[in-house]
Motif scaffolding. Sequence first.
Motif, short mmCIF file in Angstrom:
data_model
loop_
_atom_site.label_atom_id
_atom_site.label_comp_id
_atom_site.label_asym_id
_atom_site.label_seq_id
_atom_site.Cartn_x
_atom_site.Cartn_y
_atom_site.Cartn_z
N GLY A 63 -7.10 8.73 4.19
CA GLY A 63 -6.59 7.67 5.04
C GLY A 63 -7.27 7.63 6.39
N VAL B 7 -10.93 6.17 6.15
CA VAL B 7 -10.94 4.72 5.95
C VAL B 7 -10.53 4.00 7.23
CG1 VAL B 7 -9.89 2.80 4.69
CG2 VAL B 7 -10.52 4.89 3.47
N MET B 8 -9.50 4.50 7.89
CA MET B 8 -9.02 3.87 9.14
C MET B 8 -10.08 3.96 10.23
SD MET B 8 -5.18 5.45 8.88
CE MET B 8 -4.62 5.02 10.52
N THR C 229 -1.10 6.52 3.41
CA THR C 229 -1.35 7.94 3.74
C THR C 229 -0.50 8.42 4.91
OG1 THR C 229 -3.27 7.29 5.11
CG2 THR C 229 -3.70 7.85 2.82
N ALA D 138 -4.57 1.42 4.58
CA ALA D 138 -4.89 2.85 4.53
C ALA D 138 -3.81 3.68 5.21
CB ALA D 138 -6.25 3.10 5.19
N SER E 192 0.82 -1.22 0.00
CA SER E 192 0.00 0.00 0.00
C SER E 192 0.84 1.26 0.00
CB SER E 192 -0.93 0.00 1.23
OG SER E 192 -0.18 0.08 2.43
N VAL F 84 -7.26 -3.83 5.96
CA VAL F 84 -7.63 -2.60 5.23
C VAL F 84 -7.13 -1.37 5.99
CG1 VAL F 84 -9.55 -1.18 4.43
CG2 VAL F 84 -9.63 -3.67 4.13
N TYR F 85 -7.29 -1.39 7.30
CA TYR F 85 -6.81 -0.30 8.15
C TYR F 85 -5.31 -0.08 7.97
CZ TYR F 85 -4.97 1.62 12.56
OH TYR F 85 -4.26 2.34 13.49
N CYS G 103 -12.77 1.37 9.64
CA CYS G 103 -12.29 0.02 9.97
C CYS G 103 -12.24 -0.20 11.48
CB CYS G 103 -10.89 -0.19 9.38
SG CYS G 103 -10.86 -0.30 7.58
#
Length: 566
Positions: A384, A387-388, A430, A426, A364, A422-423, A391
């Motif tokens: 970022g 999204v975090m 970022t 992200a 990522s 996913v976290y 999650c």
Amino acid sequence: MDATHRNASVTSADVRTQLAYKNRWRTLLHNPKLLVIAFFASFGGFEYGYQQGVLGQSLVMTRFVDNFPSVVKSSSATGWLTSILQLGGILGSLSAGVFGEIFSRKYTMFMACLFVILGSYLYVGASYHKPSMLYAGRFFTGIGVGLFSGVGPLYNAELSAPELRGLLVSFYQLATILGIMLSFWIGYGSNYIGGTSDSQSNLAWQLPSIIQGIPAAVLAIGIWWLPFSPRWLVKKGRDEEALKTLSYLRKLPIEHELIQIEFKEIKAEALFERRVFEMNFPNLAAKEAGNIWIRQFAEYYQIVRTWDNFKRVSTAWLVMFFQQWSGIDAIIYYASNIFLSLGLTGGTQALLATGVTGVVFFVSTLPAMAIIDKVGRKPMLHVGSIVMWVCMVIAGIMVAKFRHDWNAHAAEGWVVVAFIWVYVGAFGATWGPVSWTLVAEIFPLSIRAKGASFGASSNWLNNFAVAFFVPPMLEAWAWGTYIFFAVFLAAGIVWVHFCLPETKGVTLEEMDRVFGSRTGEQDAIMLAEARRDIGLSMNLETSAIKAIEHGEQLGDDKRGVHVETV
């Protein structure tokens, strides 16, 4: 007239940066040594990341648990063993500000290598039911990686042209994540040495630390071939060497307009800052010639003495504060334990899930390096953080609902694992690269080393708190830990939106304009005088712009010939 000249020079710098940015990939293709130097200098980041991941792997290994039960079975002891690295990191990062100025960024990185090598092999010396060497090894390693964090990103920032600075400084974060990823998989592989049960060899937990010392030894040797920072050379009065270094880094002759104007901008900034220091500390300035330490300690006061400087110090400190309290290092340090708590049976399965976390983290980060100078810092942090936050909230809700019977809800456990991946992705795309880039680029030359080291110390201080408090938090709060970090992510979104300025494409010497600094008439006059005394003129700036425009009109091959024969 002085103010007009100053505004014109700002516009000139912007125009040059924008023109050069359009051509950045061709510049790198023509001059790949910039990437090589940036990546090699980022080995310190590799050591930082590797050490972050290596302990968490050991904590679930059979032989480590058997050797050091007092560490593994006590959440407070686990927290201390994890966080003592951060105590060393705080000491190292603050020392980097002084050592980086007196001994150079380059030689400070060499000292860091020696501490990492020492710490790596002290750690291996721990024996059955005697964990004291574990603590000593991690403390000395912490000093080394703390020194790295204070000067590594700074070194890359000072070697970079503004259109490439985000990319090259991001190499530090890339190397950090590469270290995390490799430590995860090395831990997963070494877990099989002698078997995964009672027959497991001590080498299973020792090998990762043995491997840790190797990159530090390579960098300790290779660092003697890296150039000094041209900005540090100018501050030390080594102008001829600074010009040659700029020429080498930009792959342009010393007489080229772009080399001359970059050198003069650095020189003017250094002259301005020295005059300001002499004005603010006349007695100390008089003593400085006889004691090189005088200025260093005065600069620590200087970084908070004025509102302009305090604003930047606060920015650097808060960037790292919100980075750490996003919860990322809680995941990195205790990933294996977290995955065990989510119902992944057996240490090996938890280690495998942790290894995947490292791969996600690394992959990522790669696109982030390519777009950071195009998209900008703030938009990346906004996306970022959101999204975090999502999650963390979803993971917290699912842990609260299913944590009492993961055996009956294995699928839900894997869903939580997926959201953690996913976290992590992200963050890697970022906050990871952006935060280190910001800390390295926002300070004026006079306090850059001190300011960057102060920002790095914020990373370590908050890292220490996270590492120390998370084990008992996970034990007592469980799902509440995820919501706890989600609250800080929400606060970070608000702070980034309202308080963080955008620094994309701004030269280090023009960063003052972004922060609204030097608004007073006296400062404006002094800066204009410094630029005039150094010989910066609009004719030179116009020539530099034309040189970039001319380079854009030529093909790669022709441009290479043109550059080398000017």
